[in-house]
Write a protein that holds these residues in place. Structure first.
Motif, PDB file in Angstrom:
ATOM      1  N   LEU A 105     -39.647 -17.069  38.072  1.00  0.00           N
ATOM      2  CA  LEU A 105     -39.044 -15.885  37.480  1.00  0.00           C
ATOM      3  C   LEU A 105     -38.167 -15.166  38.504  1.00  0.00           C
ATOM      4  O   LEU A 105     -37.091 -14.660  38.172  1.00  0.00           O
ATOM      5  CB  LEU A 105     -40.165 -14.955  36.995  1.00  0.00           C
ATOM      6  CG  LEU A 105     -39.707 -13.735  36.204  1.00  0.00           C
ATOM      7  CD1 LEU A 105     -38.995 -14.162  34.936  1.00  0.00           C
ATOM      8  CD2 LEU A 105     -40.899 -12.857  35.861  1.00  0.00           C
ATOM      9  N   LEU A 108     -34.819 -16.840  38.681  1.00  0.00           N
ATOM     10  CA  LEU A 108     -33.968 -16.509  37.530  1.00  0.00           C
ATOM     11  C   LEU A 108     -33.457 -15.086  37.625  1.00  0.00           C
ATOM     12  O   LEU A 108     -32.333 -14.780  37.226  1.00  0.00           O
ATOM     13  CB  LEU A 108     -34.758 -16.661  36.234  1.00  0.00           C
ATOM     14  CG  LEU A 108     -34.886 -18.085  35.733  1.00  0.00           C
ATOM     15  CD1 LEU A 108     -35.699 -18.093  34.457  1.00  0.00           C
ATOM     16  CD2 LEU A 108     -33.516 -18.702  35.479  1.00  0.00           C
ATOM     17  N   ASN A 109     -34.301 -14.233  38.144  1.00  0.00           N
ATOM     18  CA  ASN A 109     -33.919 -12.841  38.288  1.00  0.00           C
ATOM     19  C   ASN A 109     -32.723 -12.701  39.223  1.00  0.00           C
ATOM     20  O   ASN A 109     -31.797 -11.930  38.959  1.00  0.00           O
ATOM     21  CB  ASN A 109     -35.115 -12.076  38.852  1.00  0.00           C
ATOM     22  CG  ASN A 109     -35.100 -10.651  38.399  1.00  0.00           C
ATOM     23  OD1 ASN A 109     -34.655 -10.348  37.296  1.00  0.00           O
ATOM     24  ND2 ASN A 109     -35.565  -9.768  39.262  1.00  0.00           N
ATOM     25  N   THR A 131     -32.781 -19.416  26.347  1.00  0.00           N
ATOM     26  CA  THR A 131     -33.334 -19.955  27.584  1.00  0.00           C
ATOM     27  C   THR A 131     -34.326 -21.020  27.198  1.00  0.00           C
ATOM     28  O   THR A 131     -35.155 -20.816  26.318  1.00  0.00           O
ATOM     29  CB  THR A 131     -34.069 -18.876  28.412  1.00  0.00           C
ATOM     30  OG1 THR A 131     -35.054 -18.266  27.581  1.00  0.00           O
ATOM     31  CG2 THR A 131     -33.119 -17.836  28.936  1.00  0.00           C
TER      32      THR A 131
ATOM     33  N   GLU B  12     -40.845 -17.874  26.368  1.00  0.00           N
ATOM     34  CA  GLU B  12     -39.415 -17.583  26.217  1.00  0.00           C
ATOM     35  C   GLU B  12     -39.159 -16.107  25.923  1.00  0.00           C
ATOM     36  O   GLU B  12     -38.253 -15.506  26.480  1.00  0.00           O
ATOM     37  CB  GLU B  12     -38.804 -18.451  25.113  1.00  0.00           C
ATOM     38  CG  GLU B  12     -37.328 -18.120  24.912  1.00  0.00           C
ATOM     39  CD  GLU B  12     -36.619 -19.034  23.937  1.00  0.00           C
ATOM     40  OE1 GLU B  12     -37.239 -20.002  23.454  1.00  0.00           O
ATOM     41  OE2 GLU B  12     -35.438 -18.764  23.663  1.00  0.00           O
ATOM     42  N   LEU B  15     -39.830 -13.848  28.819  1.00  0.00           N
ATOM     43  CA  LEU B  15     -38.771 -14.078  29.799  1.00  0.00           C
ATOM     44  C   LEU B  15     -37.510 -13.307  29.432  1.00  0.00           C
ATOM     45  O   LEU B  15     -36.910 -12.624  30.266  1.00  0.00           O
ATOM     46  CB  LEU B  15     -38.477 -15.582  29.877  1.00  0.00           C
ATOM     47  CG  LEU B  15     -37.315 -15.996  30.780  1.00  0.00           C
ATOM     48  CD1 LEU B  15     -37.607 -15.633  32.234  1.00  0.00           C
ATOM     49  CD2 LEU B  15     -37.040 -17.485  30.657  1.00  0.00           C
ATOM     50  N   ILE B  16     -37.103 -13.425  28.161  1.00  0.00           N
ATOM     51  CA  ILE B  16     -35.887 -12.730  27.716  1.00  0.00           C
ATOM     52  C   ILE B  16     -36.063 -11.216  27.861  1.00  0.00           C
ATOM     53  O   ILE B  16     -35.183 -10.525  28.363  1.00  0.00           O
ATOM     54  CB  ILE B  16     -35.538 -13.120  26.265  1.00  0.00           C
ATOM     55  CG1 ILE B  16     -35.138 -14.598  26.218  1.00  0.00           C
ATOM     56  CG2 ILE B  16     -34.412 -12.250  25.710  1.00  0.00           C
ATOM     57  CD1 ILE B  16     -34.997 -15.163  24.829  1.00  0.00           C
ATOM     58  N   TYR B  18     -37.928  -9.662  29.924  1.00  0.00           N
ATOM     59  CA  TYR B  18     -37.898  -9.318  31.339  1.00  0.00           C
ATOM     60  C   TYR B  18     -36.467  -9.331  31.890  1.00  0.00           C
ATOM     61  O   TYR B  18     -36.030  -8.391  32.561  1.00  0.00           O
ATOM     62  CB  TYR B  18     -38.779 -10.294  32.129  1.00  0.00           C
ATOM     63  CG  TYR B  18     -38.746 -10.018  33.608  1.00  0.00           C
ATOM     64  CD1 TYR B  18     -39.504  -8.986  34.158  1.00  0.00           C
ATOM     65  CD2 TYR B  18     -37.934 -10.771  34.452  1.00  0.00           C
ATOM     66  CE1 TYR B  18     -39.457  -8.717  35.514  1.00  0.00           C
ATOM     67  CE2 TYR B  18     -37.890 -10.495  35.816  1.00  0.00           C
ATOM     68  CZ  TYR B  18     -38.647  -9.473  36.339  1.00  0.00           C
ATOM     69  OH  TYR B  18     -38.586  -9.198  37.682  1.00  0.00           O
TER      70      TYR B  18
END
Lengths: 342, 342
Positions: A105, A108-109, A131, B12, B15-16, B18
């Motif tokens: 994460l 990706l951040n 994603t 997913e 994640l989105i 975040y």
């Protein structure tokens, strides 16, 4: 036996031509389809410009020397560049990613920090995306959307005989930056104890890792009321792009080697690496400068802008696109741009 | 030590959430951004709907049993489905592909035959894209663009307490088709002499390999002047999608097992494979049906349409989303939809 044609024999543009040869359009709103930097659709009288690009790990970028934040930034920029190349203003993007489980994460951040930085700088909204996971490697797909006043978009196919051929900024540095990064990667892989030596080549490294899109050129041209007759961005290399404009406009051209803008740091580094600076500019790619043609009568309006160079002019089709070297020799212009399939 | 959070721990949607937590929008034209089936931008008074999806070999499809023509068709359909789920009409798509050199031109041509067949059937224009190589595997990214009358788009977040919960077509068959194809692949890999036995399961195989997008439902609702209060398409599985609508509308719901539409062939095959047909419908995914809520007073208008089933109703948030089984038991609805990161 089943027929099998290798893609690399056609190249990307041959492939696109082939696959879209029978394309049918059903909507009157489709003003311009496949074959330019972006498509144009007419929505309620105003026009929307749409472009999409895919970046694949191992083909378009190497995470060994590309910081994720820079990659996020660049993946937006390359798409905005296509929108500006239509003489339009980007307003929205969507971004889809596929990545393997080696990405955390936090990684990706970092990538999204770059995406948001580009969105902020260019005042573009990220409005959607997808994603998902991949078995291997990182894949980025961006679609950019922009707006343009009715019929003010500029295609590749509308250059006229006698028009001046112009390019923004300078060329070849992004390729030289890549060459340097690849050299240091190779040395590092052979001997991890040796620290990379980028020789303070901040200009060329920056051109490779953190390109910008030339919105300033679009604003300048609009301010001076110059309407380019044809335009595209320089992503695959100058000669390849010039040949696109020539082919699509059914013209030839004369290009002057001495007029091709190359940054001093790029020229020096090229010499040092034993490369021809002009060849880097012609075939290097990833400069994301704007290549455009304009009427000769607009020449006076651009002379004071140091960011625009006149590098040649358009001729009739009977004269093949060619370059006049510094020594006065004439060479046929060959497409040696970057090809993802080779 | 550097922090490392695994993506699969978030899923997913986590994640989105975040990655987009600090998203900023710069354009007044952005009506709806990240977080629904599609985004909405306001262009000159009318509204444009945009959605994008990425399909990755080995994650979303297996070329061992997926004909390329079907894959091309399906990769368009899954995107059109998102546009219909906004109550909009798709008009344009862009398509980007990355593929390795094991793909020949003939293979790509087959893929595009499917793409063009879907474009023709749904009257959508392919207006652009990008083709590039990959080191491994086939990656497809499609962006779909559609139009909707001002403020007629339907979000996920606007269901009201007491609204009927409806779904089109039938559910679970696409998952059963996949299960059958995976079973035969496994048998074939263990013993290539055994011919695949798909048991004439044309319905479930068709639902997996050649889904359609429910434009007919959108037309029907418009014709009957029914404005859904919330809507989305069923791509990850019914329970996961219902939970999205509940969460985003801040409501609970009651779902009746006996009302969930399952095709006879799917039910029979499920039994044969030792699977619960309801579980296939709830968690299977890839049905590309429309899930929507509507006002109770519109009920009479849909009773004669056999393609729409009322499967429950929305309640206050105090009541957790739950399902009443055939035997009258009450269970909490759990999201067990498909997750690309597991």
């Amino acid at each position: 036996m089943e027929e099998r044609t290798e893609i690399e024999d056609l190249g990307e543009f041959g492939l696109i031509d082939y696959l879209t040869r029978n394309i049918e359009l059903y909507n009157a709103s489709t003003v311009l389809g496949v074959g330019d930097d972006a498509a144009v659709i007419d929505l309620f009288g105003k026009q929307t410009v749409i472009s999409t690009d895919m970046l694949v790990e191992g083909i378009h970028f190497d995470l060994m020397y590309t910081p994720l934040k820079h990659l996020g930034y660049k993946s937006v920029i390359v798409n905005l560049s296509d929108i500006y190349a239509m003489n339009a203003t980007p307003t929205h993007i969507t971004m889809s990613l596929a990545f393997s489980n080696r990405f955390s994460l936090e990684a990706l951040n970092e990538f999204y920090e770059g995406v948001y930085a580009a969105c902020e700088k260019y005042r573009v909204d990220l409005i959607g995306g997808d994603t998902t996971s991949s078995q291997k490697g990182f894949v980025i797909s961006v679609t950019a959307i922009g707006e343009v006043a009715p019929d003010k978009f500029v295609k590749r196919s509308t250059a006229q005989k006698g028009d001046l051929l112009c390019v923004s900024g300078d060329l070849g540095a992004a390729y030289l930056g890549l060459t340097l990064l690849e050299r240091e990667k190779k040395i590092f892989l052979e001997n991890p104890k040796i620290q990379p030596d980028l020789e303070d080549q901040t200009y060329v490294i920056g051109r490779q890792l953190k390109p910008e899109a030339r919105h300033d050129i679009i604003s300048f041209l609009a301010g001076k009321e110059i309407m380019p007759t044809a335009m595209m961005d320089v992503s695959d290399g100058l000669s390849s792009e010039i040949l696109h404009i020539c082919k699509q406009s059914q013209l030839g051209c004369v290009l002057y080697e001495e007029k091709i803008p190359v940054h001093d740091q790029a020229r020096e580094l090229a010499m040092k690496l034993g490369l021809d600076p002009t060849a880097c500019a012609l075939s290097g790619g990833e400069d994301y400068e704007l290549l455009f043609t304009m009427k000769q009568e607009d020449y006076d309006k651009i002379t004071l802008n140091e960011e625009i160079a006149v590098i040649g002019y358009m001729t009739e089709l009977t004269e093949e696109p060619h370059i006049i070297t510094r020594s006065g020799n004439k060479h046929k212009l060959a497409a040696q741009g970057w090809n993802a399939f080779k």
